[in-house]
Design an enzyme around this catalytic site. Structure first.
Site, PDB file in Angstrom:
ATOM      1  N   THR A 181       0.863  -1.187   0.000  1.00  0.00           N
ATOM      2  CA  THR A 181       0.000   0.000   0.000  1.00  0.00           C
ATOM      3  C   THR A 181       0.894   1.229   0.000  1.00  0.00           C
ATOM      4  O   THR A 181       2.001   1.212   0.518  1.00  0.00           O
ATOM      5  CB  THR A 181      -0.854   0.072   1.279  1.00  0.00           C
ATOM      6  OG1 THR A 181       0.024   0.047   2.394  1.00  0.00           O
ATOM      7  CG2 THR A 181      -1.810  -1.073   1.350  1.00  0.00           C
ATOM      8  N   GLU A 328      -5.843  -3.412  -1.231  1.00  0.00           N
ATOM      9  CA  GLU A 328      -6.228  -4.589  -0.432  1.00  0.00           C
ATOM     10  C   GLU A 328      -7.439  -5.310  -1.013  1.00  0.00           C
ATOM     11  O   GLU A 328      -7.791  -6.393  -0.553  1.00  0.00           O
ATOM     12  CB  GLU A 328      -6.563  -4.168   1.007  1.00  0.00           C
ATOM     13  CG  GLU A 328      -5.388  -3.648   1.821  1.00  0.00           C
ATOM     14  CD  GLU A 328      -5.184  -2.139   1.674  1.00  0.00           C
ATOM     15  OE1 GLU A 328      -5.595  -1.580   0.634  1.00  0.00           O
ATOM     16  OE2 GLU A 328      -4.613  -1.526   2.583  1.00  0.00           O
ATOM     17  N   LYS A 437     -12.890  17.641  11.742  1.00  0.00           N
ATOM     18  CA  LYS A 437     -13.853  17.536  12.836  1.00  0.00           C
ATOM     19  C   LYS A 437     -13.945  18.893  13.522  1.00  0.00           C
ATOM     20  O   LYS A 437     -13.057  19.274  14.282  1.00  0.00           O
ATOM     21  CB  LYS A 437     -13.423  16.445  13.817  1.00  0.00           C
ATOM     22  CG  LYS A 437     -14.592  15.826  14.521  1.00  0.00           C
ATOM     23  CD  LYS A 437     -14.222  14.514  15.151  1.00  0.00           C
ATOM     24  CE  LYS A 437     -15.486  13.764  15.577  1.00  0.00           C
ATOM     25  NZ  LYS A 437     -15.194  12.531  16.238  1.00  0.00           N
ATOM     26  N   TRP A 442     -18.449  16.283  11.898  1.00  0.00           N
ATOM     27  CA  TRP A 442     -17.634  15.985  10.726  1.00  0.00           C
ATOM     28  C   TRP A 442     -18.012  16.858   9.536  1.00  0.00           C
ATOM     29  O   TRP A 442     -19.192  17.065   9.253  1.00  0.00           O
ATOM     30  CB  TRP A 442     -17.828  14.526  10.307  1.00  0.00           C
ATOM     31  CG  TRP A 442     -17.067  13.570  11.151  1.00  0.00           C
ATOM     32  CD1 TRP A 442     -16.060  13.869  12.025  1.00  0.00           C
ATOM     33  CD2 TRP A 442     -17.246  12.159  11.196  1.00  0.00           C
ATOM     34  NE1 TRP A 442     -15.594  12.726  12.605  1.00  0.00           N
ATOM     35  CE2 TRP A 442     -16.306  11.662  12.121  1.00  0.00           C
ATOM     36  CE3 TRP A 442     -18.092  11.266  10.539  1.00  0.00           C
ATOM     37  CZ2 TRP A 442     -16.189  10.304  12.405  1.00  0.00           C
ATOM     38  CZ3 TRP A 442     -17.983   9.925  10.818  1.00  0.00           C
ATOM     39  CH2 TRP A 442     -17.050   9.438  11.745  1.00  0.00           C
TER      40      TRP A 442
HETATM   41  P1  AMP Z   1      -4.880   2.591  -2.987  1.00  0.00           P
HETATM   42  O1  AMP Z   1      -4.885   1.305  -2.313  1.00  0.00           O
HETATM   43  O2  AMP Z   1      -3.540   3.259  -3.008  1.00  0.00           O
HETATM   44  O3  AMP Z   1      -5.496   2.538  -4.321  1.00  0.00           O
HETATM   45  O4  AMP Z   1      -5.770   3.584  -2.102  1.00  0.00           O
HETATM   46  C1  AMP Z   1      -7.078   3.259  -1.737  1.00  0.00           C
HETATM   47  C2  AMP Z   1      -7.773   4.471  -1.207  1.00  0.00           C
HETATM   48  O5  AMP Z   1      -7.928   5.446  -2.234  1.00  0.00           O
HETATM   49  C3  AMP Z   1      -9.194   4.204  -0.733  1.00  0.00           C
HETATM   50  O6  AMP Z   1      -9.233   3.673   0.556  1.00  0.00           O
HETATM   51  C4  AMP Z   1      -9.813   5.587  -0.821  1.00  0.00           C
HETATM   52  O7  AMP Z   1      -9.481   6.376   0.301  1.00  0.00           O
HETATM   53  C5  AMP Z   1      -9.132   6.177  -2.030  1.00  0.00           C
HETATM   54  N1  AMP Z   1     -10.003   6.034  -3.207  1.00  0.00           N
HETATM   55  C6  AMP Z   1      -9.917   5.126  -4.191  1.00  0.00           C
HETATM   56  N2  AMP Z   1     -10.877   5.333  -5.116  1.00  0.00           N
HETATM   57  C7  AMP Z   1     -11.590   6.408  -4.702  1.00  0.00           C
HETATM   58  C8  AMP Z   1     -12.725   7.104  -5.202  1.00  0.00           C
HETATM   59  N3  AMP Z   1     -13.299   6.779  -6.357  1.00  0.00           N
HETATM   60  N4  AMP Z   1     -13.205   8.120  -4.467  1.00  0.00           N
HETATM   61  C9  AMP Z   1     -12.638   8.491  -3.300  1.00  0.00           C
HETATM   62  N5  AMP Z   1     -11.560   7.878  -2.775  1.00  0.00           N
HETATM   63  C10 AMP Z   1     -11.039   6.851  -3.472  1.00  0.00           C
END
Ligand code: AMP
Length: 541
Positions: A181, A328, A437, A442
């Site tokens: 990640t 994940e 917050k 929120w």
């Molecule tokens: P990653 O694993 O690096 O792709 O990051 C995942 C995170 O990206 C998610 O938990 C979200 O916080 C954010 N994310 C992915 N897609 C979106 C989306 N369409 N809208 C808002 N946040 C997103």
């Protein structure tokens, strides 16, 4: 009573066999470092992936060994995707935009034995070379320039005969690849994918409630192959027999637009920042590119502003499909589509729905949890989103400190704050760590950002929490203006006031040149928070 069906493993061997049997002539096209297009067929791709599997064995790679890739999107990287698992090893895709510290941590944590690297990325390798130790470094080079002590990818393949390769029917739960990640808090953590999770994810990706793939599709993943498996596109394509186009290192809008047109691409995918840049180029050259074949721009990774969906469609007849997911989750979690009852609704209603993250894809279940327990799907109640399904991580690789991301009853805590409406449309309001917050209530930074980016003078906007004497935290907006356009704080706040309650409105707007981005192109709010942390307490600091 048990069912009487074969207990047949879901593996990449099956995907390869099907691809070579049914779609041998399908094309895979790559933009090479010298900008020329390399073309070959599925049948050549499979032949070379088999040779790679044989070569790795000869190099002494053992079952389960981790093998790093440090590469752009191209056909050789695609061979690694299949050739490495084909001999039982585990592909570890490395994010080439990470710094030396993170990269060496990740490589050592995964215990990568061998590295495959693009020739053009060798200077980056020098920055962390001293901190890692590989048994072999194998260079992918267009011209065959291989530094002393390293091996040539092409030479390795040339020494093998693909007829010597035999498919193995692996245990479907065996690991095939891993990806760390890009987590902005704590150390990066590894997700390990299996044959089974990958095949199931690819099937869901191909379904009509996913990308609805068919043999006439030509896919171009802009999303890097080191970011969450390029969202599963490289695995879904050979299930169906789609053409593939890899952009290599050329991710600037004109190069991508040229590839879309020339290769008649039908589906592409990437993070919003890519499309924000592309919209500008299209607006300046509205008739320069024939994109009539393009049916879907899959956009996710961070929230897609409603205005972006609207502008692409109304000005360029291009269809943005909003998706949400996580490394994940392999990574698809939701894909947006309009339910039948919405098909004939008016455009503003449709746009409101299309700007949500959409509906859960098949095999993903979700729920939201507030301080008091599970919340209703009423579109109002905000809580942390939890998910489960057969292609969602059940643990992080060798990471005891990551255990608190999993609930006792087997769900994964996403760290995203969301609402779900009665139709099951998901709306991500924030990351838990990005929430503002104010006075105990929120405020969704994502909603404010999207509205700001809907203003015609705004190119990009990030809203984040800064310290406040009375309310503990208040939102501050950082805005990048479109070239040649102007707007002041009062105008932007008035624009937001049309949509949001007064207490949600940012206390101030700061105008900056560029929003800092993470290694995968998301807004890096932590940097903004640090830079502006005292802005409201001591506004002239
Ligand atoms: P990653 O694993 O690096 O792709 O990051 C995942 C995170 O990206 C998610 O938990 C979200 O916080 C954010 N994310 C992915 N897609 C979106 C989306 N369409 N809208 C808002 N946040 C997103």
């Amino acid at each position: 009573m048990d069912g009487l069906m074969m207990d047949f493993p879901l593996t990449l061997s099956m995907v390869m066999r099907r691809a070579e049997l049914l779609f041998p002539e399908k094309e895979i096209v790559t933009r090479q470092p010298d900008r020329s297009f390399h073309r070959y067929t599925y049948s050549e791709w499979i032949r070379r992936s088999k040779k790679l599997a044989l070569a790795l064995k000869k190099l002494g790679v053992k079952d389960g060994d981790r093998i790093g890739s440090f590469c752009w999107n191209h056909y050789q990287h695609y061979e690694l995707y299949f050739g490495i698992p084909a001999m039982g090893a585990v592909l570890h895709t490395l994010n080439l935009r990470l710094g030396a510290e993170d990269l060496s941590y990740i490589i050592n944590h995964a215990d990568d034995q061998i590295l495959f690297i693009d020739e053009s990325l060798l200077p980056l390798f020098e920055k962390f070379r001293e901190k890692v130790s590989f048994k072999k470094v194998i260079v992918i080079s267009q011209k065959g320039n291989i530094p002393e002590g390293m091996l040539d990818y092409e030479e390795l393949l040339a020494a093998e005969d693909d007829k010597d390769f035999e498919y193995t029917d692996w245990d479907e739960n065996k690991a095939i690849s891993m990806c760390y990640t890009s987590g902005t808090t704590g150390k990066p953590k590894g997700t390990v994918y299996s044959h089974r999770s990958t095949v199931l994810h690819a099937m869901v990706c191909a379904m009509s409630s996913g990308l609805g793939l068919n043999q006439n599709d030509i896919l171009l993943p802009v999303v890097p192959m080191f970011h969450a498996n390029a969202w599963g596109i490289p695995f879904a394509a050979p299930l169906v027999g789609c053409g593939l186009v890899f952009p290599g290192p050329f991710l600037d809008p004109p190069s991508l637009l040229e590839a879309f047109e020339q290769e008649k691409v039908t589906i592409t995918g990437g993070v919003p920042t890519i499309w924000i840049g592309m919209l500008k180029v299209l607006d300046e050259n509205p008739t320069a590119y024939n994109l009539s074949k393009m049916r879907t721009l899959l956009v996710g990774g961070s929230a897609v502003p409603k205005s972006l969906i609207d502008d692409f469609e109304s000005r360029h007849n291009l269809n943005i499909v909003h998706a949400w997911g996580m490394t994940e989750m392999s990574p698809l979690g939701t894909i947006n589509s309009l339910k039948p009852r919405l098909i004939n609704s008016d455009r503003p209603t449709q746009l409101n729905y299309r700007a949500t993250q959409g509906l859960p894809v098949n095999l993903v279940e979700f729920r939201i949890r507030g301080d008091e327990g599970l919340l209703e799907f009423d579109g109002q109640s905000m809580g942390e989103l939890e998910v489960r399904g057969p292609y969602i991580a059940s643990a992080y690789y060798n990471s005891p400190e990551g255990a608190d991301k999993f609930t006792e009853d087997g769900w994964f805590k996403t760290g995203d704050i969301a609402t779900i409406d009665p139709d099951c449309y998901l709306e991500i309001k924030d990351r838990t760590k990005d929430l503002v917050k104010s006075g105990g209530e929120w405020i969704s930074s994502v909603e404010l950002e999207n509205a700001l980016m809907g203003h015609e003078a705004v190119a990009e906007a990030a809203v984040f929490a800064v310290a406040h004497e009375k309310w503990q935290e208040r939102p501050l907006a950082a805005v990048v203006l479109q070239e040649g356009k102007s707007a002041g704080k009062d105008e932007l706040i008035a624009h937001l006031a049309k949509e949001f309650p007064k207490w949600w409105l940012p206390d101030d707007v700061v105008f900056i040149e560029e929003i800092p981005k993470t290694s995968v192109g998301k807004f890096k709010k932590i940097v903004l928070r640090e830079t502006f942390q005292n802005h409201l307490i001591n506004p002239h600091s």
